[in-house]
Design an enzyme around this catalytic site. Structure first.
Site, mmCIF file in Angstrom:
data_model
loop_
_atom_site.group_PDB
_atom_site.id
_atom_site.type_symbol
_atom_site.label_atom_id
_atom_site.label_comp_id
_atom_site.label_asym_id
_atom_site.label_seq_id
_atom_site.Cartn_x
_atom_site.Cartn_y
_atom_site.Cartn_z
ATOM 1 N N SER A 197 0.854 -1.175 0.000
ATOM 2 C CA SER A 197 0.000 0.000 0.000
ATOM 3 C C SER A 197 0.893 1.229 0.000
ATOM 4 O O SER A 197 1.883 1.289 0.743
ATOM 5 C CB SER A 197 -0.917 -0.004 1.220
ATOM 6 O OG SER A 197 -1.927 0.974 1.052
ATOM 7 N N GLU A 198 0.562 2.218 -0.827
ATOM 8 C CA GLU A 198 1.504 3.315 -1.076
ATOM 9 C C GLU A 198 1.723 4.218 0.123
ATOM 10 O O GLU A 198 2.655 5.016 0.128
ATOM 11 C CB GLU A 198 1.079 4.144 -2.288
ATOM 12 C CG GLU A 198 -0.251 4.864 -2.151
ATOM 13 C CD GLU A 198 -1.362 4.121 -2.856
ATOM 14 O OE1 GLU A 198 -1.318 2.875 -2.895
ATOM 15 O OE2 GLU A 198 -2.279 4.793 -3.365
ATOM 16 N N ASN A 199 0.884 4.097 1.145
ATOM 17 C CA ASN A 199 1.141 4.905 2.334
ATOM 18 C C ASN A 199 2.256 4.319 3.193
ATOM 19 O O ASN A 199 2.608 4.913 4.205
ATOM 20 C CB ASN A 199 -0.137 5.091 3.166
ATOM 21 C CG ASN A 199 -0.743 3.795 3.619
ATOM 22 O OD1 ASN A 199 -0.835 2.850 2.850
ATOM 23 N ND2 ASN A 199 -1.148 3.730 4.870
#
Lengths: 234, 218, 234, 218
Positions: free
Chosen positions: D46-48
């Site tokens: 997940s890009e976070n």
């Protein structure tokens, strides 16, 4: 969990061949992938291009590959402490590209992170910038430097797991993290391969996605280049 | 009397101010750490990936994984940190390091520095020096005023391949403290017992002498 | 050890003023500098430009500044989940620059690391690239994006020490590390300020050199935006 | 019968292969994780800033500091890691993520995608989508074939502001699986009970129909 573990250095180096370009972690002899280097010596590959901050010493690290004349070209920032290197370089047998250390690090990171090139002020106005594009931003001059392209990256970590996660110790970290994922295949050797799930997810220096193969090195000499100590006052 | 290496290091140590992050080059600069006043807080950065370097380890306590940029075994002080080469040069390129002290083979009056190559003879490489000089706002060069043949290393123009252009601000040699100005090397201080005349003779670049030149206090 | 510790949020924010540009860490409400934001609300600064991946929600995070119309311009990648924001934006009261999330991260890192600009493929061919320089490398197109310039960066860490060293927890890390040292002054608030020397030097996410001021936050609400759970099977 | 969101997610799950690192967008893509075969190894990014996401936490075990890009509370699996946003996008931009699954408002026959803005109406922003589509070599779009008014979202040209150009390779809708080719959308599969004629009607872009079109197996 995607399993990156291979049985040994032999399996880890499957696919290496003559005339390839390798990245090798380490600063001086600190944090170098000893087992991978020794295997490269054994395999007797020729015509190699090696991207590594230093070139080892006469009888250790990349010096071993130099002695067998396996290296065609070195890309480094500092190559002192190696007589054979100096001889081959001055005689023209060895092609050497010297580049600033920060540029070396960032050209690796650019390859890792999908950047084609970077602008750095290092080397502007020197022979390092000759033939390269330069550009002014906010009144300061920068040199355009391109991401490296390499076939294999060989790195050495302190601990790792089968998922390819890596943790480094002390200044043995150096170039190792920025080379992970910066070549087509990244081979990580570790002093200790720990069970998956034992490394704290908050404290992983390099997530396994950047590593294709991992193995526990058989032995580590971890030679000290400049042993300096102080005396205990009595 | 001309300063020895320790004398140069001692004089440079006086330039280090409270709250400075300092990068020390190999050679004389490394010695500077030993002479910084102990009533100020300073942290030493080494480009191979450590901030908060301490003294050399006690005999038997060396750790092959903890070295400085000169490949010497070191220790760390409380509050230290280790990081990779990219982050190390983020500190340098991003101007987070307050003071850079490094050696030189030649310096020219426009602030150019040469310290990484003697064509055909010696090519050790620039290491982190090109990054340091290209980004540091505060650079002090530690060097001998002349080479072994007695020729000046403080020049109108560098003859060796450059490490950086127009970046040197201050030079501390065995003979003098010099400031690089638009008009040339401004003589700030003399080494103890060294005359202005001695310095003139040893300096090929333009030397600016204004008023009385005080003797260094070390 | 250079001491970065300040007594409280009031002291940490000395020097902030109207019309400044701030960077603020966090992703959604996760890892936002709650204490600094609350103090900015109290100080009632106006005309602010805020660089932050998101804009909070109506009654928490940057939403609090929006409600008081303290923000002139937002630079973000995603601004959903905030009705007041949408209203101000669509009415033209609020200037909004939307940029890709990876570009946002790297424009921060460029400022931290002394790079003037970067080339990224993100946004090429879209309105994000309009008016920007584009360039081909190896057959692929990239957009030139410049380093941010900010007056203050406000970040939130899990643990920190007086030397300014920071450790983050979980996905509360996000943009916080890349904003450290990316503004003239970096203010770090931490959940726990630990004695210097207790953090493992190998495990520090952000060395203190990137931080000018550090303080322990008084309280942390750490609100959850989307509480999602699964039921225990019985 | 047209697929529901879960049906779309189930069909996409079949595209996920052993050893894949997968980035899932918000909405239908998030559901895909639930239907991936359990005899293969896959890691979700997940890009976070997390790799190795697990299922949602049990009630009472939520941690405000551990969320996905949709701001939902999540858990991690053994071998997981957390990292900052720069490293997260190094994974994405550097092509280390093998498969990207994301939603769209419109897709055009040349592979353009629009999913972040409706001028004058809705501007949520692109989040990480522009980075993902600009760098991913393997993108699957999960979407409804038509909007609420029954208008096709599978178009000759996108009418909304683009997220990326020429990047979409495969589309799974409630009606069909389509491949983006040089000549248009190639129909690969029909949803159960959906005819080629149904799909033709719902598709504004060029539709290529070669031979018998099999029904999806989910």
């Amino acid at each position: 969990m995607i399993n990156k573990k291979v049985a040994n250095v032999h399996e880890a180096l499957q696919g290496v061949s003559d005339n390839m370009t390798f990245m090798l972690g380490g600063f001086g002899l600190c944090g170098i992938p000893e087992n991978s280097i020794n295997e490269l010596v054994k395999l007797n590959l020729k015509g190699l291009t090696c991207i590594s901050n230093n070139a080892g010493v006469d009888d250790f690290g990349l010096g071993l590959l130099l002695h067998k004349k396996q290296i065609k070209k070195m890309v480094s920032s500092y190559v002192g402490e190696n007589d054979e290197f100096e001889r081959q370089m001055l005689s023209g047998e060895l092609d050497v590209e010297l580049i600033p250390q920060g540029t070396l690090a960032e050209r690796c990171r650019a390859a890792q992170a999908g950047f084609p090139a970077i602008y750095t002020p290092a080397g502007y106005g020197t022979e390092v910038a000759e033939g390269k594009e330069t550009r002014e931003f906010d009144g300061k001059m920068y040199v355009l430097e391109h991401a490296f392209k390499a076939d294999f990256a060989f790195v050495k970590a302190w601990k790792g797991d089968a998922a390819g996660n890596l943790i480094f110790k002390g200044t043995a970290r150096n170039f190792n993290p920025v080379m992970c994922g910066a070549a087509k295949i990244t081979v990580a050797e570790v002093e200790e391969l720990v069970p998956v799930g034992t490394l704290d997810p908050n404290q992983i220096h390099i997530p396994g996605i950047f590593v294709q193969r991992i193995f526990q090195g058989e032995t580590y000499e971890k030679r000290i280049e400049q042993r300096t100590v102080r005396q205990r006052s009595t | 009397m001309a300063l020895d290496k320790i004398g140069i290091a001692k004089r440079i140590a006086k330039e280090v101010q409270d709250g400075y992050y300092v990068n020390l080059g190999i050679g004389i600069p490394t010695l500077v750490a030993n002479y910084v006043r102990d009533d100020i807080e300073v942290e030493f950065q080494s480009e191979n990936g450590v901030l908060g370097m301490g003294p050399f380890p006690f005999d038997g306590e060396e750790d092959a994984d903890i070295i400085n940029a000169g490949k010497q075994t070191i220790t760390t002080l409380p509050g230290a940190s280790f990081f990779d080469s990219a982050m190390s040069f983020s500190m340098i390129r991003g101007k987070h390091v307050d003071l850079t002290i490094l050696g030189a083979m030649e310096v020219s009056e426009n602030g150019d520095i040469a310290n990484w190559k003697i064509p055909g003879k010696m090519v050790k490489g620039m290491g982190g020096a090109m990054d340091l000089v290209a980004s540091a706002e505060n650079i002090i060069v530690a060097m001998m005023h002349t080479n072994k043949a007695g020729e000046s290393k403080i020049l109108k123009r560098c003859s060796l391949p450059l490490t950086g252009v127009g970046c040197v601000k201050k030079i501390v040699t065995n003979l003098a403290v010099l400031e690089v100005t638009d008009k040339g090397f401004k003589l700030l201080e003399r080494a103890p017992g060294i005359s202005v005349e001695d310095i003139k003779k040893a300096t090929e670049g333009t030397l600016i002498i204004e008023g009385d030149i005080p003797e260094m206090s070390i």
